[in-house]
Design a protein around this motif. Structure first.
Motif, PDB file in Angstrom:
ATOM      1  N   ASN A  87       0.588  -0.986   0.113  1.00 36.26           N
ATOM      2  CA  ASN A  87       0.154  -0.116   0.304  1.00 36.26           C
ATOM      3  C   ASN A  87       0.774   1.605  -0.179  1.00 36.26           C
ATOM      4  N   ARG A  90       2.038   1.411  -3.426  1.00 39.97           N
ATOM      5  CA  ARG A  90       1.495   2.292  -4.471  1.00 39.97           C
ATOM      6  C   ARG A  90       0.552   3.639  -3.888  1.00 39.97           C
ATOM      7  N   PHE A 103     -14.173   6.717 -10.180  1.00 40.15           N
ATOM      8  CA  PHE A 103     -15.845   6.304  -9.175  1.00 40.15           C
ATOM      9  C   PHE A 103     -16.785   7.003  -9.029  1.00 40.15           C
ATOM     10  N   SER A 115      -8.769   9.774  -1.714  1.00 43.28           N
ATOM     11  CA  SER A 115      -7.559   8.720  -1.078  1.00 43.28           C
ATOM     12  C   SER A 115      -6.349   9.729  -0.846  1.00 43.28           C
TER      13      SER A 115
ATOM     14  N   ALA B 162      -8.942   1.603  -6.872  1.00 41.59           N
ATOM     15  CA  ALA B 162      -8.629   1.713  -5.518  1.00 41.59           C
ATOM     16  C   ALA B 162      -7.743   1.601  -4.850  1.00 41.59           C
ATOM     17  N   ARG B 163      -6.643   0.260  -5.414  1.00 39.89           N
ATOM     18  CA  ARG B 163      -5.695  -0.264  -4.471  1.00 39.89           C
ATOM     19  C   ARG B 163      -4.366   0.210  -5.580  1.00 39.89           C
ATOM     20  N   SER B 164      -4.800   0.401  -6.563  1.00 43.84           N
ATOM     21  CA  SER B 164      -3.294   0.997  -7.490  1.00 43.84           C
ATOM     22  C   SER B 164      -3.537   3.071  -6.592  1.00 43.84           C
ATOM     23  N   LEU B 165      -4.729   3.408  -5.459  1.00 41.99           N
ATOM     24  CA  LEU B 165      -4.538   5.153  -4.858  1.00 41.99           C
ATOM     25  C   LEU B 165      -3.315   4.404  -3.342  1.00 41.99           C
ATOM     26  N   GLY B 166      -3.288   3.212  -3.109  1.00 36.87           N
ATOM     27  CA  GLY B 166      -2.612   2.900  -2.031  1.00 36.87           C
ATOM     28  C   GLY B 166      -4.019   2.240  -1.153  1.00 36.87           C
TER      29      GLY B 166
END
Lengths: 264, 263
Positions: A87, A90, A103, A115, B162-166
């Motif tokens: 995480n 990324r 989204f 985010s 979403a995962r790519s945004l951490g």
């Protein structure tokens, strides 16, 4: 031309180092030992026929696909280390998808702030400030309150770029960012990417836009059937390819109406 | 004289309407109105049902349904996530649970938790707890399948973005996937609440005190005390519509509003 010295960004650019990367789906090996380096601030374009493994390679860099072998280093992170904080890694790697993947339940602004707030723990006002700045960078500051389905494809893709930029990435991955767009909106997205490249962003781009690759990329990598067939400065690979497969591919892409007798 | 296709279609519609009218008239003529008037539609004697049908019956039905729905929704979400888990044990547990509680009559679950469990553990449960646990557990089995389908209907790219945004997996679920899934499952979820509202009538097996009566039990009680035949049950039945119809309208309003902001 891009320059890696005159960066306007305050974020340090990260490089990518891929060694002998392998990836299989079942018995189908799609990446057969790829090695590739992107220096910080460089723009590298991956070209090649569909099914050649270029998107899979890109998706391995931020581990949306789990490689079966080889190593990937992204800046200070070793992505293929089983103990890597995925995480955290990324956060530094922006990803832009072919189908935008905005989204749909969030406004344009919220797409760019969620985010920042949930991952980087920025305050709402700070996140909104960063988001608005990046929406301005992609020329869409006036659409912050819209919802994704109210935008054209090109606008959505630029929002997706702004969303990724809002995390202050050190590296941007683009997976065929213009392939799903109407021809008339492709130019706006490419213009944003060109500007990013000029500002010194490290970029790894899977694309079929040969004009963009020739103009913006420092290096072009031609892939076919899971291997790197040819790589080098954009001018060389695109204008004067040496490998027969590269020549054949470029001839088809640059002159699609050309009819030829298929021999194999 | 030959008819055009459009004329034939028109005649066919008139014939269908005619058959419907004849059928309705036939039923009305066949009914023994005198008997029905005293034993089912005898509204002259139901005065004593008011206002308690609101204050006790309707209120308790709403409370029981709400309690069961809260348990059913949270349990259903947990089960749905378990079913989508990459860990096989979770998937098996969830599948076993869902198959069992979907397959067993709700009435038996009520008896098990109303009588069996208190006997087994020597505890005395409040009726609210029994409803919450038994109806909630049955509801969560149904809701789990609805939510699983909804979660799977959210495109994979949403999780990837979403995962790519951490975002960690759980955060992506909470902030990105689940809100979109809920919009998708709103219509079937409304269905579940309506079913739950009616299933709350099954708690008559528990032996309630008068203040715990819900609509059906309240109506059955009226049958024996008012001497108006089945009329009290009919009235109680009508009150279910007072709950379910506004619920449907509310869901439809939500649906059209989210349709605007959704692709």
């Amino acid at each position: 031309m891009n320059n890696s010295t005159g960066s306007t960004s305050t974020v340090q650019a990260a490089g990518v180092n891929i060694k002998d990367l392998r990836k299989s789906y079942g018995s189908n090996e799609v990446l057969k030992g790829i090695s590739l380096t992107v220096e910080p601030g460089q723009v590298v374009c991956l070209i090649g026929p569909s099914g050649s493994g270029k998107s899979t390679l890109l998706r391995c860099v931020n581990l949306l696909e789990q490689p079966n072998g080889g190593t990937i280093n992204v800046g200070e992170f070793e992505a293929t280390d089983p103990d890597v904080d995925l995480n955290r890694m990324r956060r530094n790697v922006g990803m832009v998808f072919q189908h935008f993947n905005l989204f749909p339940h969030l406004s344009v602004l919220d797409n760019c702030t969620i985010s920042q707030m949930k991952v980087l723990k920025r305050s709402k006002s700070e996140a909104a400030g960063v988001a608005r700045h990046n929406l301005e960078r992609v020329g869409l500051g006036h659409l912050a309150d819209r919802f994704p389905d109210q935008l054209s494809g090109g606008q959505q893709q630029r929002v997706a770029i702004a969303r990724a930029l809002s995390m202050d990435p050190q590296l941007m991955l683009f997976d065929e960012p213009t392939s799903a767009l109407d021809p008339e909106t492709v130019g706006d997205v490419l213009a944003v990417m060109r500007k990013l490249a000029q500002e010194g962003m490290t970029m790894l781009v899977v694309t079929h836009e040969m004009g963009f690759a020739r103009e913006v990329a420092d290096r072009v990598v031609f892939m076919d059937a899971g291997v790197v067939v040819e790589e080098g400065p954009a001018e060389n690979v695109i204008s004067a390819p040496t490998q027969p497969r590269t020549k054949e591919f470029l001839r088809r892409v640059l002159d699609p109406t050309h009819i030829d007798v298929v021999e194999d | 004289m030959a008819m055009t296709a459009r004329q034939r279609a028109k005649v066919s519609l008139y014939v269908q309407a005619g058959i419907f009218v004849v059928a309705v008239v036939a039923v009305i003529l066949a009914v023994d109105w005198k008997t029905i008037g005293t034993s089912v539609f005898n509204f002259s004697k139901i005065g004593p049902m008011f206002p308690d049908i609101f204050l006790v019956g309707l209120k308790n039905t709403l409370i029981y349904t709400a309690l069961a729905f809260v348990v059913g929704l949270s349990g259903g979400l947990l089960l749905a996530l378990m079913k989508l888990s990459s860990f096989p044990l979770y998937r098996w547990l969830a599948t076993g649970y869902i198959e069992f509680f979907r397959g067993v009559p709700a009435l038996l679950v009520f008896i098990a938790f109303g009588y069996g469990v208190p006997l087994a553990f020597g505890v005395q449960w409040d009726v609210n707890i029994v409803v919450m646990v038994s109806l909630g557990m049955v509801a969560s089995a149904y809701i789990a399948e609805t939510l699983r389908a909804g979660l799977q209907a959210v495109p994979k790219g949403q999780m990837e973005a979403a995962r790519s945004l951490g975002m960690p997996q759980w955060r992506a679920m909470i902030s990105i996937v689940i809100p979109q899934a809920f919009k998708i499952v709103l219509p079937p979820l409304t269905n579940e609440i309506i079913l739950l509202t009616k299933d709350s009538s099954l708690i008559y097996v528990l032996g309630l005190t008068a203040s715990q009566y819900e609509l059906t039990k309240f109506g059955r009680d009226g049958i024996s005390s008012l001497g108006a035949g089945l009329t009290p049950l009919l009235v109680a039945g009508a009150f279910y519509l007072v709950i379910t119809i506004p619920l449907s309208l509310l869901a439809r309003k939500f649906e059209s509003r989210s349709a605007r902001t959704k692709r």
